[in-house]
Design a protein around this motif. Structure first.
Motif, mmCIF file in Angstrom:
data_model
loop_
_atom_site.group_PDB
_atom_site.id
_atom_site.type_symbol
_atom_site.label_atom_id
_atom_site.label_comp_id
_atom_site.label_asym_id
_atom_site.label_seq_id
_atom_site.Cartn_x
_atom_site.Cartn_y
_atom_site.Cartn_z
ATOM 1 N N VAL A 1 16.753 -13.792 -12.366
ATOM 2 C CA VAL A 1 17.810 -14.479 -11.640
ATOM 3 C C VAL A 1 18.271 -15.661 -12.485
ATOM 4 C CG1 VAL A 1 18.409 -15.756 -9.546
ATOM 5 C CG2 VAL A 1 16.803 -13.855 -9.413
ATOM 6 N N GLU A 2 19.575 -15.734 -12.707
ATOM 7 C CA GLU A 2 20.131 -16.886 -13.413
ATOM 8 C C GLU A 2 20.820 -17.779 -12.397
ATOM 9 O OE1 GLU A 2 22.022 -16.624 -17.111
ATOM 10 O OE2 GLU A 2 20.973 -14.785 -17.683
ATOM 11 N N LEU A 3 20.468 -19.054 -12.431
ATOM 12 C CA LEU A 3 21.046 -20.025 -11.506
ATOM 13 C C LEU A 3 21.986 -20.964 -12.244
ATOM 14 C CD1 LEU A 3 17.876 -20.999 -9.457
ATOM 15 C CD2 LEU A 3 19.670 -19.394 -8.822
ATOM 16 N N LYS A 4 23.133 -21.209 -11.638
ATOM 17 C CA LYS A 4 24.079 -22.191 -12.165
ATOM 18 C C LYS A 4 23.515 -23.584 -11.884
ATOM 19 C CE LYS A 4 27.830 -19.145 -10.876
ATOM 20 N NZ LYS A 4 28.866 -18.926 -9.879
ATOM 21 N N PRO A 5 24.054 -24.597 -12.542
ATOM 22 C CA PRO A 5 23.599 -25.960 -12.242
ATOM 23 C C PRO A 5 23.742 -26.281 -10.750
ATOM 24 C CG PRO A 5 24.939 -25.952 -14.214
ATOM 25 C CD PRO A 5 25.030 -24.574 -13.620
ATOM 26 N N ASN A 6 22.700 -26.824 -10.170
ATOM 27 C CA ASN A 6 22.632 -27.239 -8.760
ATOM 28 C C ASN A 6 22.740 -26.099 -7.746
ATOM 29 O OD1 ASN A 6 22.393 -30.078 -9.393
ATOM 30 N ND2 ASN A 6 24.516 -29.936 -10.035
ATOM 31 N N GLU A 7 22.670 -24.858 -8.189
ATOM 32 C CA GLU A 7 22.710 -23.722 -7.270
ATOM 33 C C GLU A 7 21.378 -23.612 -6.534
ATOM 34 O OE1 GLU A 7 23.680 -18.923 -7.258
ATOM 35 O OE2 GLU A 7 23.411 -19.952 -9.164
ATOM 36 N N ARG A 8 21.448 -23.128 -5.304
ATOM 37 C CA ARG A 8 20.241 -22.935 -4.495
ATOM 38 C C ARG A 8 19.929 -21.451 -4.366
ATOM 39 N NH1 ARG A 8 22.840 -27.167 -1.374
ATOM 40 N NH2 ARG A 8 21.530 -29.019 -1.446
ATOM 41 N N ILE A 9 18.654 -21.187 -4.137
ATOM 42 C CA ILE A 9 18.184 -19.830 -3.882
ATOM 43 C C ILE A 9 17.038 -19.938 -2.881
ATOM 44 C CG2 ILE A 9 16.562 -19.859 -5.824
ATOM 45 C CD1 ILE A 9 17.211 -16.875 -6.244
ATOM 46 N N ILE A 10 16.961 -18.959 -2.004
ATOM 47 C CA ILE A 10 15.836 -18.897 -1.068
ATOM 48 C C ILE A 10 14.880 -17.836 -1.581
ATOM 49 C CG2 ILE A 10 15.096 -18.346 1.287
ATOM 50 C CD1 ILE A 10 17.855 -19.256 2.251
ATOM 51 N N ILE A 11 13.628 -18.216 -1.721
ATOM 52 C CA ILE A 11 12.565 -17.285 -2.094
ATOM 53 C C ILE A 11 11.490 -17.434 -1.044
ATOM 54 C CG2 ILE A 11 10.876 -16.606 -3.835
ATOM 55 C CD1 ILE A 11 12.714 -17.872 -5.940
ATOM 56 N N GLY A 12 11.295 -16.393 -0.263
ATOM 57 C CA GLY A 12 10.373 -16.476 0.866
ATOM 58 C C GLY A 12 10.916 -17.446 1.887
ATOM 59 N N THR A 13 10.155 -18.472 2.184
ATOM 60 C CA THR A 13 10.620 -19.482 3.135
ATOM 61 C C THR A 13 11.005 -20.784 2.433
ATOM 62 O OG1 THR A 13 8.348 -20.227 3.516
ATOM 63 C CG2 THR A 13 9.220 -18.546 5.021
ATOM 64 N N ALA A 14 11.018 -20.770 1.100
ATOM 65 C CA ALA A 14 11.332 -21.982 0.340
ATOM 66 C C ALA A 14 12.764 -21.945 -0.179
ATOM 67 C CB ALA A 14 10.379 -22.123 -0.843
ATOM 68 N N VAL A 15 13.435 -23.076 -0.068
ATOM 69 C CA VAL A 15 14.751 -23.242 -0.682
ATOM 70 C C VAL A 15 14.526 -23.963 -2.003
ATOM 71 C CG1 VAL A 15 17.039 -24.296 -0.483
ATOM 72 C CG2 VAL A 15 15.912 -23.363 1.554
ATOM 73 N N ILE A 16 15.006 -23.359 -3.074
ATOM 74 C CA ILE A 16 14.834 -23.920 -4.407
ATOM 75 C C ILE A 16 16.212 -24.304 -4.931
ATOM 76 C CG2 ILE A 16 14.087 -23.415 -6.764
ATOM 77 C CD1 ILE A 16 12.131 -21.360 -5.389
ATOM 78 N N ARG A 17 16.339 -25.548 -5.419
ATOM 79 C CA ARG A 17 17.604 -26.012 -5.977
ATOM 80 C C ARG A 17 17.429 -26.220 -7.465
ATOM 81 N NH1 ARG A 17 20.068 -30.542 -7.448
ATOM 82 N NH2 ARG A 17 18.447 -31.917 -6.678
ATOM 83 N N ASN A 18 18.352 -25.659 -8.207
ATOM 84 C CA ASN A 18 18.326 -25.803 -9.649
ATOM 85 C C ASN A 18 18.736 -27.218 -10.050
ATOM 86 O OD1 ASN A 18 18.099 -25.039 -12.321
ATOM 87 N ND2 ASN A 18 20.130 -24.140 -12.424
#
Length: 145
Positions: A5-22
């Motif tokens: 998965v490639e994330l743009k600057p400041n993009e968010r992704i949900i993995i499981g129950t965690a929200v991860i912000r780049n």
């Protein structure tokens, strides 16, 4: 095999129950294991689920992220019945989603729900154009389903 998965600057992704912000730079993640994953662009919130099809999408999203298909009986199927009562022409799209839900394929059902949201948008656009013609005194012809 890992999911890349490639994330743009400041993009968010949900993995499981965690929200991860780049952070401030583009990042590439390799995710190993089995967890529900949703990119920010695919996430709906209760406030953005402002149409019947988006509410169905939100119900499927929650079922997918929580890994709990029991909500389908209480939330998802009543929303679908209500939608079909208003738009019976959506039956093929709903049948596909229902089959995927019943097969436990909640991510694929979520992807199929995007088609339902697009279909609803098309229906609403057609209805708005017809309404404008009526107000302008023009003739409205029934569109083929």
């Amino acid at each position: 095999m890992a999911l890349k998965v490639e994330l743009k600057p400041n993009e968010r992704i949900i993995i499981g129950t965690a929200v991860i912000r780049n952070g401030d730079t583009r990042t590439r993640l390799f995710i190993e294991g089995d967890a529900p994953i949703l990119r920010e662009k695919d996430v709906l919130t209760a406030s953005t689920a402002d149409t019947p099809a988006k509410k169905i999408y939100l119900a499927l999203q929650l079922m997918y992220l929580q890994g709990d298909l029991s909500a389908s009986e209480k939330i998802y199927f009543p929303l679908v019945r209500e939608f079909l009562a208003a738009a019976p022409s959506a039956l093929p799209l709903v049948d596909e989603m229902n089959s995927l839900v019943l097969d436990g394929e909640s991510y694929k059902a979520l992807k199929a729900a995007k088609g339902l949201v697009a279909y609803e948008k098309e229906l609403m656009s057609n209805a708005a154009r017809g309404s404008q013609r009526l107000r302008a005194g023009g003739e409205v012809r029934a569109a083929a389903p």
